[in-house]
Design a protein around this motif. Structure first.
Motif, PDB file in Angstrom:
ATOM      1  N   SER A   9      16.496  91.743 -29.060  1.00 53.26           N
ATOM      2  CA  SER A   9      16.673  91.341 -30.459  1.00 53.26           C
ATOM      3  C   SER A   9      15.334  91.115 -31.140  1.00 53.26           C
ATOM      4  N   TYR A  10      14.378  90.602 -30.383  1.00 49.01           N
ATOM      5  CA  TYR A  10      13.138  90.175 -31.030  1.00 49.01           C
ATOM      6  C   TYR A  10      12.027  91.205 -30.975  1.00 49.01           C
TER       7      TYR A  10
ATOM      8  N   VAL B 214       8.222  86.390 -35.470  1.00 41.50           N
ATOM      9  CA  VAL B 214       8.876  85.078 -35.550  1.00 41.50           C
ATOM     10  C   VAL B 214       7.866  84.007 -35.958  1.00 41.50           C
ATOM     11  N   ARG B 215       6.696  84.063 -35.336  1.00 41.75           N
ATOM     12  CA  ARG B 215       5.757  82.944 -35.505  1.00 41.75           C
ATOM     13  C   ARG B 215       4.627  83.247 -36.490  1.00 41.75           C
ATOM     14  N   HIS B 216       4.619  84.445 -37.023  1.00 37.22           N
ATOM     15  CA  HIS B 216       3.637  84.835 -38.043  1.00 37.22           C
ATOM     16  C   HIS B 216       2.205  84.480 -37.632  1.00 37.22           C
ATOM     17  N   ALA B 217       1.901  84.719 -36.374  1.00 35.77           N
ATOM     18  CA  ALA B 217       0.559  84.371 -35.890  1.00 35.77           C
ATOM     19  C   ALA B 217       0.012  85.511 -35.041  1.00 35.77           C
TER      20      ALA B 217
ATOM     21  N   HIS C 154      13.308  76.327 -36.186  1.00 33.91           N
ATOM     22  CA  HIS C 154      12.934  77.639 -36.716  1.00 33.91           C
ATOM     23  C   HIS C 154      12.861  78.710 -35.626  1.00 33.91           C
ATOM     24  N   ASP C 155      12.705  78.280 -34.372  1.00 39.24           N
ATOM     25  CA  ASP C 155      12.403  79.268 -33.334  1.00 39.24           C
ATOM     26  C   ASP C 155      13.338  79.166 -32.125  1.00 39.24           C
TER      27      ASP C 155
ATOM     28  N   ASN D 113      18.066  77.806 -33.002  1.00 42.86           N
ATOM     29  CA  ASN D 113      18.889  78.869 -33.565  1.00 42.86           C
ATOM     30  C   ASN D 113      19.290  79.885 -32.502  1.00 42.86           C
ATOM     31  N   ARG D 114      18.369  80.160 -31.549  1.00 41.78           N
ATOM     32  CA  ARG D 114      18.668  81.148 -30.496  1.00 41.78           C
ATOM     33  C   ARG D 114      19.797  80.658 -29.612  1.00 41.78           C
TER      34      ARG D 114
ATOM     35  N   TRP E 279      21.926  82.622 -33.330  1.00 42.29           N
ATOM     36  CA  TRP E 279      21.320  83.113 -34.570  1.00 42.29           C
ATOM     37  C   TRP E 279      19.934  83.653 -34.250  1.00 42.29           C
ATOM     38  N   LYS E 280      19.652  84.865 -34.749  1.00 41.81           N
ATOM     39  CA  LYS E 280      18.328  85.415 -34.482  1.00 41.81           C
ATOM     40  C   LYS E 280      17.263  84.560 -35.182  1.00 41.81           C
ATOM     41  N   MET E 281      17.493  84.285 -36.439  1.00 42.44           N
ATOM     42  CA  MET E 281      16.632  83.353 -37.163  1.00 42.44           C
ATOM     43  C   MET E 281      17.551  82.227 -37.655  1.00 42.44           C
TER      44      MET E 281
ATOM     45  N   GLY F 222       2.826  78.659 -33.719  1.00 47.38           N
ATOM     46  CA  GLY F 222       4.271  78.857 -33.709  1.00 47.38           C
ATOM     47  C   GLY F 222       4.860  79.129 -35.086  1.00 47.38           C
ATOM     48  N   GLY F 223       4.030  79.177 -36.118  1.00 42.88           N
ATOM     49  CA  GLY F 223       4.612  79.351 -37.451  1.00 42.88           C
ATOM     50  C   GLY F 223       3.674  79.981 -38.470  1.00 42.88           C
TER      51      GLY F 223
END
Lengths: 208, 443
Positions: free
Chosen positions: A33-34, A202-205, B282-283, B286-287, B291-293, B335-336
């Motif tokens: 999925s990711y 996902v983490r935008h890093a 957020h990470d 949800n999984r 939920w993917k996101m 992580g974000g």
């Protein structure tokens, strides 16, 4: 013999990849999925370009040696003229050949790199702590075909015997790739790509 | 640090680990681990443990390793070698003492900060491996007492700090009352249906840092936001179960949280300044719910403040004057990716900014994250001693003029407080919200 070695290598690699794929489908479905092709490639590219990442810049000697090692490790066996001639004779296929001088320098580079890795394992405490017998054996499995290859090429003492050592050790190295830590050759794109996807999408890093 | 003192701090008595271990039999240990490996050990576990070539390059990533004078036992791969490698090799047939040691390493010698992922050429996720071990410890009932207590609180109350339902509402009323002295028409809207924002916080905010709810209300008020907080469980976005290995609880917690947002028909969740909660909502959580996101937009406070300043919804009266430095929290930066937004907000609110080095994705962890600070007082000294490299990094920023550390994460805030105190750095620590509250035009 060569046929057996290639078969074991190819079939083994195929088997390992397929069985890992099936295990991932069963237990780690989230990977599918990711995974993002763009971010996977973004990460892989940053890790196969020398000095693209912070870690590589922090260890310049290791970076240079590791890249040199891997390039030579692939190029010499495939493009060595003696090997290409053997392929031509057995299977009637042929491709570009390395000049002998270049192949010799590159082989010495592989041996030198192996010595460097050996030195790291012996002298760097953080590497020594992680090292077990299998790590030395794998290093030897990679070094012996190159040492024996150069030996035979120069026709040093007992080179006919060493030639046989060369053939057998080369085949062993090829055959153990899928079943030992050398399998990072198969799995590197997947582990790096997956992490690149998680970090990117996902983490935008960055992950380098 | 000498080797001797490292050994000294490695034998820390912990009721949760010791009593849990007393209840175990060797047979149970191997049975539970074997089943765990079979049920949950997948391709990631196999590839990560089988392809690591023991190159040691991950060592330089780890603040534990760097702070303990490069003791290889504290390198990421070194921690895996001492624990998971043996467990897999022996197929779970390990002693109870070994499990105790494993629990201590997995829970208190890794902050799950994922810095090492950026130093491993293969991208091996040591945080995943440490969480895998923590889940084994969870299944065996060998978890440090303090963090297990927060997990129990989550299970019983759906918040981390045993806050009762009426205490929660009471705290919001109290903070609203207090804030009305300053801004007479301020409201903390409870249970408002269809508001734009569901503002969620972590359990420790109503418990210890209630003024943060006050500040958030002042910011929301000044920016004219349409927001609400629930009067029911589900208000807490934190998640210590994510760190104890109690994944079933992670799913329950996030379900309540998301469902509360749905029940209130809010358009998005804005979270207070907490890193691990952001990771959970957020990470991770949800999984566990499939939920993917996250099922509705989730914003960390940094993102929210960024939006407010970008849209000119907040005005600054006078910029914060003391030179500030920013600690990039792992869970919102690595992580974000919120590091540039944090800098934008600082630029809007502070007159002088000093970067610490390394920074952004490469910043050193505070040493408190990943549930380590939640393992409580038995490990405080070890945690602080194990992050000397952070003290050096802060001292360097101080030498270049920084007086205030901005730490937009609760765990980082607490961890840095301990470090600043232990190493006598004499620096002030603030949340981003503290700075905004101080400088903003509150009208």
């Amino acid at each position: 013999m060569v046929g057996v070695a290639f078969t074991v290598f190819l079939a083994g690699s195929f088997f390992r990849l397929i069985s890992m794929w099936r295990l991932a489908k069963k237990k780690d479905g989230l990977i599918f999925s990711y995974i993002s092709i763009f971010f996977a490639l973004r990460s892989i590219v940053h890790w196969i370009l020398p000095f693209a990442g912070v870690s590589m810049r922090k260890h310049p000697a290791m970076t240079i040696v590791a890249f040199l090692f891997h390039v030579c490790l692939f190029a010499v066996p495939i493009f060595l003229s003696a090997h290409v001639i053997l392929f031509k004779e057995s299977w009637d296929i042929s491709w570009w050949r390395l000049p002998d001088m270049a192949a010799e320098i590159m082989s010495w580079s592989v041996i030198g790199s192996c010595l460097f890795f050996l030195g790291r394992r012996i002298f760097l405490p953080e590497v020594r702590y992680l090292t077990s017998l299998s790590d030395y054996l794998i290093l030897a499995a990679v070094a012996v075909p190159f040492i024996s290859g150069l030996w035979s090429y120069h026709q040093w003492a007992a080179f006919q015997v060493v030639m046989i050592v060369h053939i057998i050790s080369g085949e062993i190295m090829l055959m153990i790739i899928p079943f030992t830590r050398l399998s990072h050759m198969l799995f590197f794109p997947f582990t790096r790509g997956y992490m690149g996807s998680e970090f990117g999408a996902v983490r935008h890093a960055k992950d380098w | 640090m000498t080797k001797r003192s490292v050994q000294n701090i490695s034998t820390i008595p912990d009721e949760g680990i010791d009593k849990g271990a007393q209840r175990l039999t060797p047979d149970q240990v191997s049975r539970v681990i074997r089943r765990h490996l079979e049920e949950e050990g997948g391709a990631r576990l196999k590839v990560y443990t089988e392809t690591c070539v023991h190159c040691g390059l991950c060592s330089d990533a780890c603040h534990f390793y760097l702070s303990h004078d490069h003791d290889p036992k504290f390198s990421p791969a070194g921690k895996v070698k001492q624990t998971l490698d043996k467990i897999i090799r022996k197929k779970g047939r390990v002693s109870i003492d070994f499990i105790k040691k494993t629990a201590e390493i997995a829970f208190t010698e890794c902050n799950l900060c994922r810095r090492c992922v950026m130093y491993c050429p293969f991208g091996i996720d040591v945080a995943y491996l440490m969480l895998f071990l923590r889940r084994i410890c969870h299944k065996l009932g060998v978890v440090p007492q303090y963090i297990q207590d927060t997990a129990h609180s989550h299970a019983a109350t759906m918040n981390q700090m045993w806050v009762k339902d009426d205490e929660w509402i009471d705290t919001l009323h109290w903070q609203e009352d207090e804030a009305r002295d300053e801004i007479p028409d301020l409201r903390i809207p409870l249970e408002k249906q269809g508001a734009d924002i569901f503002y969620s916080v972590i359990g420790p905010e109503p418990k210890f840092r209630a003024q943060m709810i006050y500040q958030a209300a002042v910011i929301m008020n000044a920016a004219g936001m349409d927001w609400t907080m629930p009067a029911t469980p589900g208000w807490d976005n934190s998640d210590m179960c994510m760190y104890t290995g109690d994944e079933e609880m992670v799913a329950r917690l996030k379900k309540v949280h998301f469902e509360t947002a749905m029940r209130l028909k809010t358009k998005r969740i804005v979270m207070g300044e907490c890193g691990h909660a952001y990771r959970s909502v957020h990470d991770v959580g949800n999984r566990h719910l499939g939920w993917k996101m996250s099922p509705l937009p989730v914003m960390h406070a940094i993102e929210f403040y960024y939006e407010l300043f970008k849209d000119r919804k907040l005005k600054v009266n006078q910029k914060y004057d003391a030179p500030v430095t920013l600690h990039d929290p792992c869970n919102v930066v690595r992580g974000g990716g919120l590091h540039e937004m944090a800098r934008y907000v600082i630029n809007e609110t502070c007159s002088r900014f000093v970067e610490m080095h390394p920074n952004r994705e490469h910043n050193y962890c505070c040493g408190a994250g990943g549930g380590v600070i939640n393992c409580g007082p038995p490990y405080t000294n070890k945690r602080v001693v194990s992050n000397r490299v952070k003290a050096d990094q802060l001292a360097d920023a101080k030498a270049r003029g920084a007086k205030t550390i901005i730490a937009p994460c609760h765990n980082c805030f607490g961890g840095l407080e301990d470090i600043v105190k232990h190493y006598g750095l004499g620096m002030e620590i603030k949340f981003l919200g503290d700075v905004i509250y101080e400088c903003m035009d509150k009208e």
